[in-house]
Scaffold this active site. Sequence first.
Site, PDB file in Angstrom:
ATOM      1  N   CYS A  57      -6.466 -28.301  11.179  1.00  0.00           N
ATOM      2  CA  CYS A  57      -7.676 -29.127  11.191  1.00  0.00           C
ATOM      3  C   CYS A  57      -7.373 -30.600  10.927  1.00  0.00           C
ATOM      4  CB  CYS A  57      -8.679 -28.590  10.176  1.00  0.00           C
ATOM      5  SG  CYS A  57      -9.395 -26.998  10.673  1.00  0.00           S
ATOM      6  N   PHE A  72      -2.991   5.054   4.107  1.00  0.00           N
ATOM      7  CA  PHE A  72      -4.023   4.448   4.950  1.00  0.00           C
ATOM      8  C   PHE A  72      -3.615   4.460   6.412  1.00  0.00           C
ATOM      9  CE2 PHE A  72      -5.717   0.735   7.157  1.00  0.00           C
ATOM     10  CZ  PHE A  72      -7.071   0.914   6.976  1.00  0.00           C
ATOM     11  N   GLY A  99     -10.667   4.507   0.261  1.00  0.00           N
ATOM     12  CA  GLY A  99     -11.340   5.590   0.952  1.00  0.00           C
ATOM     13  C   GLY A  99     -12.423   5.075   1.873  1.00  0.00           C
ATOM     14  N   ASP A 159      -2.760   8.361  -1.299  1.00  0.00           N
ATOM     15  CA  ASP A 159      -4.114   8.908  -1.298  1.00  0.00           C
ATOM     16  C   ASP A 159      -4.484   9.398   0.087  1.00  0.00           C
ATOM     17  OD1 ASP A 159      -4.074   6.330  -0.271  1.00  0.00           O
ATOM     18  OD2 ASP A 159      -6.084   5.826  -0.965  1.00  0.00           O
ATOM     19  N   ASP A 190       0.849  -1.183   0.000  1.00  0.00           N
ATOM     20  CA  ASP A 190       0.000   0.000   0.000  1.00  0.00           C
ATOM     21  C   ASP A 190       0.889   1.239   0.000  1.00  0.00           C
ATOM     22  OD1 ASP A 190       0.976   0.171   2.557  1.00  0.00           O
ATOM     23  OD2 ASP A 190      -0.920  -0.273   3.550  1.00  0.00           O
ATOM     24  N   SER A 191       0.280   2.401  -0.018  1.00  0.00           N
ATOM     25  CA  SER A 191       1.050   3.637  -0.203  1.00  0.00           C
ATOM     26  C   SER A 191       1.559   4.239   1.093  1.00  0.00           C
ATOM     27  CB  SER A 191       0.175   4.677  -0.901  1.00  0.00           C
ATOM     28  OG  SER A 191      -0.865   5.118  -0.032  1.00  0.00           O
ATOM     29  N   GLY A 192       1.037   3.791   2.233  1.00  0.00           N
ATOM     30  CA  GLY A 192       1.344   4.415   3.513  1.00  0.00           C
ATOM     31  C   GLY A 192       0.286   5.400   3.959  1.00  0.00           C
ATOM     32  N   CYS A 234      -6.690 -27.663   6.431  1.00  0.00           N
ATOM     33  CA  CYS A 234      -5.396 -27.089   6.799  1.00  0.00           C
ATOM     34  C   CYS A 234      -4.668 -27.998   7.792  1.00  0.00           C
ATOM     35  CB  CYS A 234      -5.574 -25.692   7.398  1.00  0.00           C
ATOM     36  SG  CYS A 234      -6.255 -25.677   9.078  1.00  0.00           S
ATOM     37  N   ASP A 244      -7.613  -7.898   0.502  1.00  0.00           N
ATOM     38  CA  ASP A 244      -6.615  -8.042   1.565  1.00  0.00           C
ATOM     39  C   ASP A 244      -7.261  -7.670   2.888  1.00  0.00           C
ATOM     40  OD1 ASP A 244      -5.539  -5.202   2.724  1.00  0.00           O
ATOM     41  OD2 ASP A 244      -6.233  -4.966   0.658  1.00  0.00           O
ATOM     42  N   CYS A 259     -12.514 -27.502   6.354  1.00  0.00           N
ATOM     43  CA  CYS A 259     -11.141 -27.027   6.171  1.00  0.00           C
ATOM     44  C   CYS A 259     -10.171 -28.207   6.210  1.00  0.00           C
ATOM     45  CB  CYS A 259     -10.794 -26.015   7.264  1.00  0.00           C
ATOM     46  SG  CYS A 259      -9.147 -25.297   7.105  1.00  0.00           S
TER      47      CYS A 259
END
Length: 400
Positions: A343, A97, A247, A166, A93-95, A340, A296, A338
Amino acid sequence: MTLAFDIEARDPHSRARAGRITTAHGVIETPVFMPVGTRGSIKSLTPDEVRNHGAQIILGNTYHLYLQPGHELIARMGGLHHFMGWDGPILTDSGGFQVFSLVYGGIADEIKGRRPTQQVQPGMVKVTDDAVIFKSYIDGSMHVFTPERSIEIQKGIGADIILCFDELPPFHAGYDYTARSLERTHAWERRCLMFHRATQEGGLPFVPPNPYQALFGIVHGGVFPDLRRASAEYLRELPFDGLCIGGSLGENKQQMREVVDMTVPHMPDHLPRHLLGIGDVDDLIECVARGIDMFDCVSPTRLGRHGTALVRDAERRWKLNVANAALRDDPTPLDAWCDCYTCRRYSRAYIHHLFRAQELLGIRLVSLHNVAFLLKLMRTIRQSIIEGRFAHLRAEWLGI
């Protein structure tokens, strides 16, 4: 174009689609959920563990990696892939947020109607038309993020997909403020795009040229349909490699889905679409139906640390409290659907014991399960789209 996106199948009853994104570090099959490695690690899990359970791409947080250990050190170590031992695609991400979340809270806070819990000191964040000035939460030092600086840091980190810087206005911002913020964000995105293209072949002293690095724009506009449409239409005319919906997404799930509904029809069909910060089971299914390709969220590992396991049970809202006394003698796995490691090997009773005894293994096992659960869900969704069964899956999981 620095990545390729091919649509393989579409659902005839919704906007859902299955595709493939080709990056320098491998192919991403969509729809896809990416675990979040905030500071260069998926909390309590190794890269091999998440890879072996189906993770195709992970997200790193520019703000945190910039403050510690620093993007220049990461660049000297060969980039984040080499630094953390992950050989697949990475998105950063851009930072923005994280900076604005210090004041306004995050996406999950908005949708659940929560106010920020962190105490913000006066002067911690200052916004101008040119930059954001903020104090480090680590040592109180002052820092400046401009659009160009954000891109420079992300290039140092070396992600395959980077995002424009942003502004993140809060969900309670009115129309006029949101419109002014949108103007500022669009100006910042133009600057990000110009700087990205100017430095793609080199020019940064500590970063090797990376012509394959992709840049995504971010559609803003709050909960206002005309602003969302204007933002999407503006950005689709610029040469981005993909677009995010970011946003403010409103103050509840219904409003978030309405924001997606009002935005996706105006986004280019040929580019991947990423919905930022969303990861609840029902939201993943519903937003795939609305045309989203990438997701994400920190929720799988955050829930795991607090003793909540994801389960295929809509009546429980997909969540099981493993510390609940009812699990003390339960020999079944966390979730029968599941497959995994957790489990396959351990019972609810054992995991209940680990949390009651405050053993760290409990956190690891539930975190791994939660990540694996969402990764399997996304593979199942993708296969249902390809086989023309997505409407059935949606009804089976959500009862609609």
